[in-house]
Design a protein around this motif. Structure first.
Motif, PDB file in Angstrom:
ATOM      1  N   ALA A  37       3.189   4.848  -2.310  1.00 26.63           N
ATOM      2  CA  ALA A  37       2.084   5.307  -1.466  1.00 26.63           C
ATOM      3  C   ALA A  37       1.356   4.080  -0.911  1.00 26.63           C
ATOM      4  N   VAL A  38       1.464   3.876   0.397  1.00 30.02           N
ATOM      5  CA  VAL A  38       0.764   2.792   1.077  1.00 30.02           C
ATOM      6  C   VAL A  38      -0.359   3.420   1.899  1.00 30.02           C
ATOM      7  N   TYR A  39      -1.536   2.825   1.846  1.00 26.96           N
ATOM      8  CA  TYR A  39      -2.693   3.380   2.536  1.00 26.96           C
ATOM      9  C   TYR A  39      -3.166   2.441   3.635  1.00 26.96           C
ATOM     10  N   VAL A  40      -3.375   3.010   4.827  1.00 27.91           N
ATOM     11  CA  VAL A  40      -3.933   2.276   5.966  1.00 27.91           C
ATOM     12  C   VAL A  40      -5.281   2.912   6.264  1.00 27.91           C
ATOM     13  N   ASP A  54      -6.241  -5.447  14.261  1.00 30.46           N
ATOM     14  CA  ASP A  54      -7.367  -6.233  13.765  1.00 30.46           C
ATOM     15  C   ASP A  54      -8.415  -5.306  13.143  1.00 30.46           C
ATOM     16  N   GLY A  55      -8.839  -5.619  11.938  1.00 31.04           N
ATOM     17  CA  GLY A  55      -9.865  -4.837  11.257  1.00 31.04           C
ATOM     18  C   GLY A  55      -9.321  -3.760  10.335  1.00 31.04           C
ATOM     19  N   ASP A  56      -8.028  -3.409  10.473  1.00 33.49           N
ATOM     20  CA  ASP A  56      -7.438  -2.405   9.588  1.00 33.49           C
ATOM     21  C   ASP A  56      -7.341  -2.940   8.165  1.00 33.49           C
ATOM     22  N   VAL A  57      -7.463  -2.033   7.199  1.00 33.50           N
ATOM     23  CA  VAL A  57      -7.337  -2.382   5.781  1.00 33.50           C
ATOM     24  C   VAL A  57      -6.126  -1.642   5.238  1.00 33.50           C
ATOM     25  N   VAL A  58      -5.212  -2.399   4.625  1.00 39.60           N
ATOM     26  CA  VAL A  58      -3.968  -1.836   4.109  1.00 39.60           C
ATOM     27  C   VAL A  58      -3.893  -2.103   2.612  1.00 39.60           C
ATOM     28  N   ASN A  59      -3.650  -1.035   1.846  1.00 41.12           N
ATOM     29  CA  ASN A  59      -3.511  -1.131   0.397  1.00 41.12           C
ATOM     30  C   ASN A  59      -2.040  -0.921   0.050  1.00 41.12           C
ATOM     31  N   ILE A  60      -1.398  -1.965  -0.490  1.00 36.59           N
ATOM     32  CA  ILE A  60       0.025  -1.930  -0.811  1.00 36.59           C
ATOM     33  C   ILE A  60       0.188  -2.054  -2.325  1.00 36.59           C
ATOM     34  N   PRO A  61       0.841  -1.058  -2.979  1.00 34.91           N
ATOM     35  CA  PRO A  61       1.012  -1.106  -4.436  1.00 34.91           C
ATOM     36  C   PRO A  61       1.695  -2.394  -4.881  1.00 34.91           C
TER      37      PRO A  61
END
Length: 79
Positions: A37-40, A54-61
């Motif tokens: 599960a990757v979250y943008v 630009d400005g996006d936050v990405v959470n990568i397990p």
């Protein structure tokens, strides 16, 4: 949160996965997104072609949380 500098208007999620060493080759992006599960910006994302700006936050397990920063000033080449 780590800042990830890009020198283009956007990168795709697949490119970002490779840039963060979450995957070792671009061909692994589809598999990785099916298994993790990757979250943008807080929303789950499974499309490897999703454009990250630009400005996006990405959470990568197992890789971390990244804020995208673009060095592109938004200026056109047209004078």
């Amino acid at each position: 949160m780590e800042v990830m500098q890009i020198d283009t208007e956007f990168v795709t999620l697949g490119q970002l996965l490779k840039m963060t060493n979450a995957i070792s080759s671009g061909g692994m992006a589809k598999w990785f997104l099916e298994e993790n599960a990757v979250y943008v910006n807080g929303e789950e994302e499974r499309r490897r072609g999703k454009k990250i700006y630009d400005g996006d936050v990405v959470n990568i397990p197992n890789a971390g949380r990244f804020k995208i920063s673009s060095s592109v000033n938004g200026q056109s080449d047209v004078h």
